[in-house]
Design an enzyme around this catalytic site. Structure first.
Site, PDB file in Angstrom:
ATOM      1  N   SER A  33     -26.780  -6.364  66.489  1.00 26.95           N
ATOM      2  CA  SER A  33     -26.348  -6.901  65.206  1.00 26.95           C
ATOM      3  C   SER A  33     -25.012  -6.323  64.763  1.00 26.95           C
ATOM      4  O   SER A  33     -24.003  -6.473  65.438  1.00 26.95           O
ATOM      5  CB  SER A  33     -27.457  -6.669  64.171  1.00 26.95           C
ATOM      6  OG  SER A  33     -27.206  -7.331  62.974  1.00 26.95           O
TER       7      SER A  33
ATOM      8  N   ASP B  99     -21.744 -10.940  61.196  1.00 21.85           N
ATOM      9  CA  ASP B  99     -21.888  -9.735  62.001  1.00 21.85           C
ATOM     10  C   ASP B  99     -22.001 -10.127  63.467  1.00 21.85           C
ATOM     11  O   ASP B  99     -21.864 -11.291  63.819  1.00 21.85           O
ATOM     12  CB  ASP B  99     -23.095  -8.911  61.533  1.00 21.85           C
ATOM     13  CG  ASP B  99     -24.407  -9.662  61.653  1.00 21.85           C
ATOM     14  OD1 ASP B  99     -24.376 -10.909  61.712  1.00 21.85           O
ATOM     15  OD2 ASP B  99     -25.469  -9.019  61.686  1.00 21.85           O
TER      16      ASP B  99
ATOM     17  N   ASP C 167     -24.292 -10.561  65.729  1.00 23.33           N
ATOM     18  CA  ASP C 167     -25.218 -11.593  66.213  1.00 23.33           C
ATOM     19  C   ASP C 167     -25.358 -12.747  65.240  1.00 23.33           C
ATOM     20  O   ASP C 167     -26.156 -13.651  65.451  1.00 23.33           O
ATOM     21  CB  ASP C 167     -26.587 -11.002  66.526  1.00 23.33           C
ATOM     22  CG  ASP C 167     -27.336 -10.527  65.288  1.00 23.33           C
ATOM     23  OD1 ASP C 167     -26.688 -10.251  64.256  1.00 23.33           O
ATOM     24  OD2 ASP C 167     -28.580 -10.429  65.353  1.00 23.33           O
TER      25      ASP C 167
ATOM     26  N   ASP D  17     -26.570 -13.203  62.219  1.00 21.78           N
ATOM     27  CA  ASP D  17     -27.727 -13.508  61.373  1.00 21.78           C
ATOM     28  C   ASP D  17     -27.465 -13.145  59.921  1.00 21.78           C
ATOM     29  O   ASP D  17     -28.335 -13.298  59.068  1.00 21.78           O
ATOM     30  CB  ASP D  17     -29.005 -12.830  61.881  1.00 21.78           C
ATOM     31  CG  ASP D  17     -28.930 -11.313  61.879  1.00 21.78           C
ATOM     32  OD1 ASP D  17     -27.842 -10.751  61.602  1.00 21.78           O
ATOM     33  OD2 ASP D  17     -29.960 -10.672  62.186  1.00 21.78           O
TER      34      ASP D  17
END
Length: 448
Positions: A104, A241, A243, A245
């Site tokens: 992340s 960010d 990833d 999400d």
């Protein structure tokens, strides 16, 4: 081995804490636990595996795929896809499980592994605990035709982008948007989705090389986005960010719009449209007091959970609620997704601007944030944060001093080796003073 799952999967320094061997063992154990729990419905199981742009994701992907295939699971490699894309494609492709390899917002040397159940939902604590218990256990290995097969799914990213576009109530024609892709997993999906929706797209930090993910960019480093929005006279900017999400926004003046403000905007929109179930939104204990006050004024109930989007989602599912999120920019829109989705959040915010004709600064003004200071204290015994008598007494004294005008939250991080000290107060100086004092107490009382 002890507890290795945190609030967002297994995470650590790649090739030191999170090794190829551990990735194989986790994948084998996950396949066994989910299979014995009936998740595979007595049929040959399938899994999708995705990753972000970290260099270490390449060898970890190979290890995860090897573990699953050796356990008899057929694997579809998705390549570089955002975490919410992996969740969506787990459901869309009717896979029995999904795996996302990402840390992340963490620095590039870190990595992580998140497992998803059928339908693209995160595993509950009991399943994760069972996986930990099964690590390195002896098992009967399939042979011959019973081993899993491995292939690539090249159409996954396109299907995910089409899904994002299908959620939009209006086009974004004429809107100039800056996207900071954090050199991460949405460097293709986010610019493509916004361009297809009609926006003029200015993408920054969208050239990943495996080493530059989250490096002074994205949702944890907003300076570049703020500068480009102002310089290019954009209507709005969005930062993701690694990833993708989570999402934070920047208005036309370069001012940051955080996750609480984003959640407030979307909650008011959903209430206006009659889409907010029981006029309730789910947030965490980190949400700013200003968010609660704004929701109360609008007749919207706020339910608070522990920090972590998984706990927000659990509360949403338990009550049938459709909107929840975190101050960090994780926003879950249950009508469209099973997890936080930064690109979806950005598109929906831009659509609200287009629908109402209001600027992002006007939309964000629905709530006034109380000054908030967050101090992360490393090198201490996190386990003692909730029980050390001296520390708890100092926290109680700070709370008494603030009264109803602010609050204190002290907790061990679930994703990093730190204790977080958060203070809200009427002034920034007072919040900083109290936070610094409590951080010093944490260092003294919880020293290793």
């Amino acid at each position: 081995m002890g507890r290795i799952f945190g609030t967002d999967g297994v995470r650590g320094l790649a090739n030191r804490d999170l090794t190829a061997e551990l990735a194989v063992d986790l994948s084998v154990a996950a396949a066994h636990v989910l299979g014995e729990a009936g998740a595979f419905a007595d049929q040959r199981p399938t899994a999708v595996v995705a990753r972000d742009t970290r260099a270490s994701g390449e060898f970890l992907e190979a290890a995860v795929v090897a573990g699953l295939a050796s356990a008899g699971v057929d694997v579809h490699r998705l390549g570089v896809v955002p975490t919410p894309g992996a969740a969506y494609l787990t459901a869309f492709l009717e896979a029995d499980m999904g795996v996302m390899i990402s840390a992340s917002h963490n620095p590039m040397p870190d990595n992580g592994i998140k497992f998803l159940a059928r339908g693209g939902v995160k595993l509950d604590d009991a399943i994760e605990a069972a996986i930990e218990q099964r690590l390195e256990e002896p098992w009967d290995r399939p042979t011959g035709a019973d081993v899993g097969r491995v292939g690539d799914s090249h159409a996954g990213l396109g299907a995910y982008v089409r899904h994002l576009l299908d959620t939009l109530p209006t086009r974004l024609d004429g809107m100039r948007v800056v996207l900071d892709c954090a050199n991460g997993a949405t460097h293709e999906a986010a610019p493509d989705a916004f361009a297809r929706a009609g926006a003029e797209v200015i993408a920054i930090h969208a050239e990943p090389d495996g080493l530059n993910i989250n490096e002074r960019c994205g949702s944890t480093h907003l300076d570049d986005l703020r500068r480009v929005v102002v310089e290019r006279r954009a209507d709005v900017g969005f930062a993701f960010d690694g990833d993708a999400d989570r999402c934070l926004a920047v208005d036309q003046f370069g001012e940051v719009v955080d996750g609480d403000q984003i959640l407030a905007i979307l909650a008011l929109r959903d209430k206006r449209e009659g889409l907010l179930v029981e006029d309730t939104v789910v947030a965490t204990v980190m949400s700013n007091v200003g968010f609660s006050r704004a929701m109360d004024a609008a007749g919207i109930t706020v339910l608070r959970t522990a920090v972590g989007d998984r706990y927000v989602l659990e509360e949403m599912r338990a009550g049938g609620y459709t909107l929840g999120g975190e101050q960090s920019g994780h926003v879950i829109m249950g009508r469209h997704a099973t997890t936080g989705d930064g690109t979806l959040t950005a598109l929906q915010l831009a659509a609200e601007m287009a629908t109402t004709g209001r600027t992002m600064s006007e939309l964000a003004s629905v709530m006034q944030r109380l000054p908030q200071v967050l101090v992360n204290v490393g090198g201490v015994d996190r386990a003692g944060a909730a029980s050390h008598e001296v520390l708890l007494a100092e926290v109680a004294a700070a709370e008494e001093k603030l009264g109803d005008s602010g609050r204190v939250l002290l907790r061990p991080s679930g994703t990093e080796p730190v204790v977080r000290v958060m203070v809200e107060a009427p002034t920034a100086d007072q919040a900083q003073e109290i936070a610094d004092h409590l951080a010093g107490v944490v260092r003294t009382t919880l020293a290793l």
